[in-house]
Design a protein around this motif. Structure first.
Motif, PDB file in Angstrom:
ATOM      1  N   SER A  39      15.745  67.242  79.874  1.00  0.00           N
ATOM      2  CA  SER A  39      15.896  65.845  79.928  1.00  0.00           C
ATOM      3  C   SER A  39      16.483  65.574  78.764  1.00  0.00           C
ATOM      4  CB  SER A  39      15.097  64.840  81.223  1.00  0.00           C
ATOM      5  OG  SER A  39      14.555  65.737  82.632  1.00  0.00           O
ATOM      6  N   GLN A  40      17.654  64.337  79.317  1.00  0.00           N
ATOM      7  CA  GLN A  40      18.040  63.320  77.775  1.00  0.00           C
ATOM      8  C   GLN A  40      16.919  61.919  77.510  1.00  0.00           C
ATOM      9  OE1 GLN A  40      21.671  61.939  78.494  1.00  0.00           O
ATOM     10  NE2 GLN A  40      21.550  60.817  76.342  1.00  0.00           N
ATOM     11  N   ARG A  41      16.408  61.836  76.897  1.00  0.00           N
ATOM     12  CA  ARG A  41      16.316  60.013  76.288  1.00  0.00           C
ATOM     13  C   ARG A  41      17.241  59.063  77.054  1.00  0.00           C
ATOM     14  NH1 ARG A  41      12.311  58.064  72.460  1.00  0.00           N
ATOM     15  NH2 ARG A  41      11.171  56.402  73.324  1.00  0.00           N
ATOM     16  N   LEU A  42      17.007  58.361  78.279  1.00  0.00           N
ATOM     17  CA  LEU A  42      18.078  57.503  78.365  1.00  0.00           C
ATOM     18  C   LEU A  42      17.501  56.338  77.867  1.00  0.00           C
ATOM     19  CD1 LEU A  42      18.994  58.845  82.089  1.00  0.00           C
ATOM     20  CD2 LEU A  42      20.015  59.043  80.072  1.00  0.00           C
ATOM     21  N   THR A  43      18.073  54.932  77.789  1.00  0.00           N
ATOM     22  CA  THR A  43      17.952  53.308  77.787  1.00  0.00           C
ATOM     23  C   THR A  43      18.092  52.974  78.988  1.00  0.00           C
ATOM     24  OG1 THR A  43      17.801  53.464  75.980  1.00  0.00           O
ATOM     25  CG2 THR A  43      17.738  51.610  77.124  1.00  0.00           C
ATOM     26  N   VAL A  44      17.209  52.320  79.671  1.00  0.00           N
ATOM     27  CA  VAL A  44      17.727  51.773  81.178  1.00  0.00           C
ATOM     28  C   VAL A  44      17.630  49.921  81.551  1.00  0.00           C
ATOM     29  CG1 VAL A  44      17.241  52.267  83.878  1.00  0.00           C
ATOM     30  CG2 VAL A  44      17.515  53.841  82.448  1.00  0.00           C
ATOM     31  N   VAL A  45      17.985  49.457  81.796  1.00  0.00           N
ATOM     32  CA  VAL A  45      17.924  47.914  81.613  1.00  0.00           C
ATOM     33  C   VAL A  45      17.971  47.587  83.130  1.00  0.00           C
ATOM     34  CG1 VAL A  45      19.014  45.476  81.166  1.00  0.00           C
ATOM     35  CG2 VAL A  45      19.169  47.394  79.331  1.00  0.00           C
ATOM     36  N   ILE A  46      16.978  46.723  83.763  1.00  0.00           N
ATOM     37  CA  ILE A  46      16.914  46.575  84.548  1.00  0.00           C
ATOM     38  C   ILE A  46      16.974  44.634  85.206  1.00  0.00           C
ATOM     39  CG2 ILE A  46      15.324  46.880  87.175  1.00  0.00           C
ATOM     40  CD1 ILE A  46      13.784  48.809  85.855  1.00  0.00           C
ATOM     41  N   LYS A  47      17.918  44.051  85.902  1.00  0.00           N
ATOM     42  CA  LYS A  47      17.869  42.461  85.882  1.00  0.00           C
ATOM     43  C   LYS A  47      17.618  42.370  87.275  1.00  0.00           C
ATOM     44  CE  LYS A  47      19.235  38.738  87.502  1.00  0.00           C
ATOM     45  NZ  LYS A  47      20.139  38.012  88.225  1.00  0.00           N
ATOM     46  N   LEU A  48      16.895  42.066  87.097  1.00  0.00           N
ATOM     47  CA  LEU A  48      15.378  40.658  88.154  1.00  0.00           C
ATOM     48  C   LEU A  48      16.145  39.661  88.111  1.00  0.00           C
ATOM     49  CD1 LEU A  48      12.468  42.725  87.343  1.00  0.00           C
ATOM     50  CD2 LEU A  48      14.108  43.509  89.109  1.00  0.00           C
ATOM     51  N   GLY A  49      16.673  38.945  89.620  1.00  0.00           N
ATOM     52  CA  GLY A  49      16.519  37.712  90.295  1.00  0.00           C
ATOM     53  C   GLY A  49      15.428  37.099  90.442  1.00  0.00           C
ATOM     54  N   THR A  50      15.549  35.861  90.539  1.00  0.00           N
ATOM     55  CA  THR A  50      14.526  35.313  90.754  1.00  0.00           C
ATOM     56  C   THR A  50      13.773  35.403  92.680  1.00  0.00           C
ATOM     57  OG1 THR A  50      14.788  33.547  89.627  1.00  0.00           O
ATOM     58  CG2 THR A  50      13.369  32.572  91.347  1.00  0.00           C
ATOM     59  N   SER A  51      15.320  35.423  93.386  1.00  0.00           N
ATOM     60  CA  SER A  51      14.424  35.891  94.633  1.00  0.00           C
ATOM     61  C   SER A  51      14.398  37.575  94.346  1.00  0.00           C
ATOM     62  CB  SER A  51      15.748  35.636  95.346  1.00  0.00           C
ATOM     63  OG  SER A  51      16.961  36.823  95.095  1.00  0.00           O
ATOM     64  N   SER A  52      13.795  37.834  93.633  1.00  0.00           N
ATOM     65  CA  SER A  52      13.096  39.576  93.722  1.00  0.00           C
ATOM     66  C   SER A  52      11.944  38.865  93.160  1.00  0.00           C
ATOM     67  CB  SER A  52      14.030  40.416  92.880  1.00  0.00           C
ATOM     68  OG  SER A  52      15.090  40.684  93.234  1.00  0.00           O
TER      69      SER A  52
END
Length: 419
Positions: free
Chosen positions: A3-16
């Motif tokens: 598997s390729q090493r990925l970079t994942v960005v996760i944006k979470l809003g205030t309501s989360s």
């Protein structure tokens, strides 16, 4: 196949992160987010969280019922809340023995090219150390002049900065729809978007009372992300586990397609895994904008405007620098090495007063951004003249160009800077 090493960005809003009414942390959701990030990390991927919620958590900590309108008070609550928010994240991740790092940003922090590269290097080092960076806007210090505006935009700029493979924008719906599914039974999900400029979707979601974003800001973030080569995905914030499933599906689908190409199998469907949870995926540009150009367009806040004629615009497209002869007018006050907008207008005469040309010829069109070699007062004096005259006009000549070509970046048709 590894598997390729990925970079994942996760944006979470205030309501989360916090309850809209009680302002209490939504521990069940935070725990699921931490578990998802841990699974991605265990799979060998780099993970970045862009976390809102400092003001919301501050409201709870100080027993304030509603978000105030007075900026210093909001910033004070953000200062209180950011401590508690990071404590929450650190405590939850520590159960899984995962270290986290806090990164607070404003536009000023990345306005200098050296600082921008330093930020990239810091992220890279944190990834190498197995740390999960948690990014937020520095609300304690940020004013309108240096704010990103919302964390959707911040997440897209972060994703471009770290050269992410995926940017997940978590929201209260599972994907984009052609109409509002809450009141329109004929609303259809939009699962893949290849051309954002032709997107026809309902973006009426305005975000929570605590947050600053809505669906429209996510579309803007998707434009920024995809222009930098980042696959951008909208999915439901209450089901963070979707992220891991979607990443796994896309990896398997890509590997399946590769196997099909290697074996000559025209029908790739036999290699595809079970479809993932519903989401909207924005396909990245096939010719992504380079890091420096992205920084010029989106990392800097323009301090003024330079109006240029069509001849200068044509020369710029042929990789020439911006000469004073092609400058028609100047607006605003700015210094050397500050960013400006470039707008193409019809040229009347070298002696045109600023603003006259705006009412003649074609409608003015912003075409890009530039870092200038001269300040606004200097450019006003040399505009319309030959480079050989700069010395006599100013008494010195730092450069024959108002802006070097390497310091100019053009705006694409599907991409508009937020500022």
């Amino acid at each position: 196949m590894a598997s390729q090493r990925l970079t994942v960005v996760i944006k979470l809003g205030t309501s989360s992160i916090v309850d809209e009414k009680t302002h209490e942390p939504i521990l069940s959701n935070l725990t699921l987010i931490v578990e998802t990030a841990s699974k991605l990390h265990r799979d060998g991927h780099n993970v970045v969280l862009v976390s809102s919620g400092a003001v919301g958590v501050g409201l709870r900590r100080m027993d304030v019922e509603e978000r105030p309108n007075y900026l210093p008070r909001i910033q004070a609550l953000a200062a209180v809340g950011q401590c508690r928010l990071m404590s929450l994240w650190d405590g939850l991740f520590s159960h899984l023995r995962l270290p986290v790092a806090q990164i607070l940003l404003t536009r000023n922090d990345i306005a200098d090219r050296t600082q921008y590269i330093n930020a990239q290097n810091t992220f890279a080092q944190l990834f190498d150390m197995g740390v999960i960076p948690i990014v937020n806007e520095n609300d304690t210090l940020a004013v309108s002049e240096i704010k990103f505006g919302d964390n959707d935009t911040l997440s897209a700029i972060t994703a471009a900065m770290v050269k992410a493979d995926y940017l997940f924008l978590m929201t209260d719906v599972d994907c984009l729809y052609t109409a509002n599914p809450r009141n329109n039974p004929d609303a259809r999900p939009i699962e893949v978007v290849t051309d954002i400029s032709s997107l026809e979707a309902d973006v009426s979601s305005a975000g929570s009372s605590l947050g600053t974003g809505g669906m429209s800001t996510k579309i803007v973030a998707a434009k920024l992300g995809t222009s930098a080569g980042v696959t951008t995905i909208i999915t439901k914030s209450s089901k963070p586990g979707n992220i891991h499933e979607i990443v796994k599906y896309l990896q398997q689908a890509q590997q399946g397609a590769s196997v099909g190409q290697e074996t000559g199998d025209i029908d790739h469907s036999s290699h595809l895994p079970t479809p993932p949870p519903l989401h909207t995926r924005f396909i990245p540009s096939e010719t992504p904008i380079q890091s420096r150009s992205f920084w010029l367009l989106h990392g800097l806040k323009p301090r003024g405007t330079i109006y240029i004629d069509h001849g200068a615009y044509t020369a710029l497209q042929k990789k020439a620098g911006l000469l004073p002869a092609g400058v028609v007018g100047v607006e605003g006050h700015f210094g050397q090495q500050e960013a400006v907008r470039l707008i193409v207008v019809e040229k009347i005469s070298p002696d045109s007063l600023n603003g006259e040309f705006l009412h003649h010829g074609q409608e003015p069109k912003e075409v890009g951004r530039a870092l200038v070699n001269y300040g606004s007062s200097e450019i006003i004096r040399i505009k319309g003249h030959r480079s050989t005259q700069i010395q006599s006009l100013l008494g010195y000549a730092d450069s024959e160009y108002v802006a070097l070509r390497e310091n100019i970046s053009f705006i694409r048709n599907d991409e508009s800077p937020r500022h």
